[in-house]
Design an enzyme around this catalytic site. Structure first.
Site, PDB file in Angstrom:
ATOM      1  N   GLU A  17      52.225  22.003  24.895  1.00  0.00           N
ATOM      2  CA  GLU A  17      50.957  22.733  24.778  1.00  0.00           C
ATOM      3  C   GLU A  17      50.740  23.154  23.329  1.00  0.00           C
ATOM      4  OE1 GLU A  17      49.775  24.809  28.091  1.00  0.00           O
ATOM      5  OE2 GLU A  17      49.257  26.646  27.005  1.00  0.00           O
ATOM      6  N   ALA A  51      39.297  32.431  24.813  1.00  0.00           N
ATOM      7  CA  ALA A  51      38.359  33.241  25.609  1.00  0.00           C
ATOM      8  C   ALA A  51      37.157  33.583  24.739  1.00  0.00           C
ATOM      9  CB  ALA A  51      39.062  34.502  26.071  1.00  0.00           C
ATOM     10  N   HIS A  77      42.016  22.526  28.171  1.00  0.00           N
ATOM     11  CA  HIS A  77      41.860  23.731  28.986  1.00  0.00           C
ATOM     12  C   HIS A  77      40.395  24.176  28.934  1.00  0.00           C
ATOM     13  CE1 HIS A  77      46.331  25.154  28.863  1.00  0.00           C
ATOM     14  NE2 HIS A  77      46.239  23.843  28.901  1.00  0.00           N
ATOM     15  N   ARG A 107      40.321  30.500  35.159  1.00  0.00           N
ATOM     16  CA  ARG A 107      39.335  31.581  35.140  1.00  0.00           C
ATOM     17  C   ARG A 107      39.297  32.234  33.766  1.00  0.00           C
ATOM     18  NH1 ARG A 107      40.540  37.200  37.710  1.00  0.00           N
ATOM     19  NH2 ARG A 107      41.615  37.241  35.709  1.00  0.00           N
ATOM     20  N   GLY A 108      40.469  32.438  33.154  1.00  0.00           N
ATOM     21  CA  GLY A 108      40.553  33.196  31.896  1.00  0.00           C
ATOM     22  C   GLY A 108      40.798  34.657  32.213  1.00  0.00           C
ATOM     23  N   ALA A 123      38.769  30.828  39.349  1.00  0.00           N
ATOM     24  CA  ALA A 123      38.873  29.439  38.887  1.00  0.00           C
ATOM     25  C   ALA A 123      38.344  28.445  39.930  1.00  0.00           C
ATOM     26  CB  ALA A 123      40.328  29.127  38.549  1.00  0.00           C
ATOM     27  N   TYR A 143      51.557  30.966  39.366  1.00  0.00           N
ATOM     28  CA  TYR A 143      52.387  32.064  38.863  1.00  0.00           C
ATOM     29  C   TYR A 143      53.588  32.289  39.778  1.00  0.00           C
ATOM     30  CZ  TYR A 143      48.013  32.533  36.410  1.00  0.00           C
ATOM     31  OH  TYR A 143      46.910  32.248  35.639  1.00  0.00           O
ATOM     32  N   GLN A 174      52.967  29.492  34.967  1.00  0.00           N
ATOM     33  CA  GLN A 174      53.193  30.488  33.926  1.00  0.00           C
ATOM     34  C   GLN A 174      54.657  30.370  33.498  1.00  0.00           C
ATOM     35  OE1 GLN A 174      52.184  32.608  31.745  1.00  0.00           O
ATOM     36  NE2 GLN A 174      51.428  34.341  32.954  1.00  0.00           N
ATOM     37  N   GLN A 210      58.387  37.112  19.586  1.00  0.00           N
ATOM     38  CA  GLN A 210      58.053  36.413  20.833  1.00  0.00           C
ATOM     39  C   GLN A 210      58.648  37.108  22.050  1.00  0.00           C
ATOM     40  OE1 GLN A 210      59.489  32.434  19.997  1.00  0.00           O
ATOM     41  NE2 GLN A 210      57.781  31.693  21.224  1.00  0.00           N
TER      42      GLN A 210
END
Ligand code: FAD
Length: 286
Positions: A17, A51, A77, A107-108, A123, A143, A174, A210
């Site tokens: 990604e 977003a 995405h 959905r965001g 979504a 998730y 996730q 991170q």
């Protein structure tokens, strides 16, 4: 190529990604990241969507580069929470025009000052619109520890089943740091009748910043073994990088040993991290 076909092979697939540039002048940097990831032989590369439409056009541009210039499958995405259906239609037209066949339908996150009502609440509504607009292969998010907004995991999985039934070809999880949570999730989704491929998302944590950000943003459980590593090495960047790569490698070996056939790396715009992990797995993945 459609990702559902890629995931249908016997060999283990791996994907990475990346995120698009924030500023136009940084495109060449991101294209360079794409070049390196594609040299590693990634089966597909996914590109996140900002977003608020902040990077929406950039997502299409990077996905188009992946597809046309690198001949690598791109997964664009797309989020819907703050879009109108007209805007989504325009995005889908752009994607189609650029030959992008794969969309991660999301959905965001609700903006902090969001009061609603929104054109899209979930979504699943976006997924329906995508299918009304053309022949796309559709991925969606899931998730293993439950989505933060859903109080009960059982409800979350029931919503996931509705989402898949609306036309999802594969799911990506996730990030998680304890494989047992993923294995349990696989049993729970199977019991709920969800049979599409579920691609585990692995985030190598290679620096102290991170560690903090990942827990805050994802709400993922950090197992004691991981916390001990972070505690010991986070003040020493090179050691933390090495330990984070070893931890992610270990997670992936365990997944593959347990029969998992897909790996998605959240290495974001750090191709060197992906390279090191893949070099640790050179016989295992290829
Ligand atoms: P949904 O599937 O709509 O679910 C959201 C919540 O609503 C869940 O709690 C669900 O249980 C609940 N729900 C669903 N249907 C119903 C219903 N009918 N009634 C009541 N409740 C319901 N964000 C970005 O901004 N850009 C990205 O590029 C991005 N990429 C991501 C990639 C992956 C693999 C993952 C896991 C997440 C990504 N996200 C991204 C974050 C994502 O947008 C957020 O997690 C968001 O809060 C939820 O999106 P969703 O598509 O999972 O939502």
């Amino acid at each position: 190529m459609k990702i559902r076909e890629l995931l249908n092979h016997d060999k283990v697939s791996f994907s990475c990604e990346i995120f698009p540039p924030k500023k136009d002048r940084d495109f060449s940097e991101v294209f360079n990241v794409v070049d390196q990831i594609s040299e590693l032989g990634a089966d597909y590369i996914s590109v996140t969507y900002g977003a608020g439409g902040s990077t929406s056009k950039k997502t299409v541009e990077v996905a188009s580069y992946i597809q046309k210039k690198r001949q690598t499958t791109a997964l664009a995405h797309l989020t819907c929470i703050d879009s109108t259906s007209e805007q989504i239609r325009e995005q889908l037209t752009e994607l189609k025009k650029n030959g992008i066949e794969n969309i991660m339908a999301l959905r965001g996150d609700k903006p902090v000052d969001f009061t609603g009502p929104a054109h899209y609440n979930y979504a699943i509504e976006l997924i329906r619109d995508i299918h009304d607009s053309g022949d796309f292969c559709v991925g969606a998010a899931c998730y293993p520890e439950g989505h933060v907004e859903c109080a009960h995991k059982r409800e979350d999985i029931a919503h996931l089943k509705e989402k898949v039934d609306a036309g999802v070809d594969f799911l990506t999880t996730q990030m998680f740091f304890d494989n047992n949570l993923f294995y349990k999730f696989l049993y729970q989704t199977l019991a709920a009748g969800i049979t599409v491929p579920i691609v585990p998302g692995i985030m190598p944590i290679i620096n102290a910043r991170q560690v903090k950000r990942s827990t805050e943003l994802s709400g993922s459980t950090m197992p004691t073994r991981f916390l001990t590593i972070a505690d010991k090495f986070s003040d020493d960047p090179l050691s933390m990088e090495q330990a984070g790569i070893a931890y992610a490698t270990d997670q992936i070996i365990d997944l593959i040993a347990n029969g998992v056939k897909y790996i998605h790396l959240y290495t974001m715009n750090r191709p060197r991290t992906a390279e090191k992990i893949l070099s640790n797995l050179s016989h295992i993945i290829r």
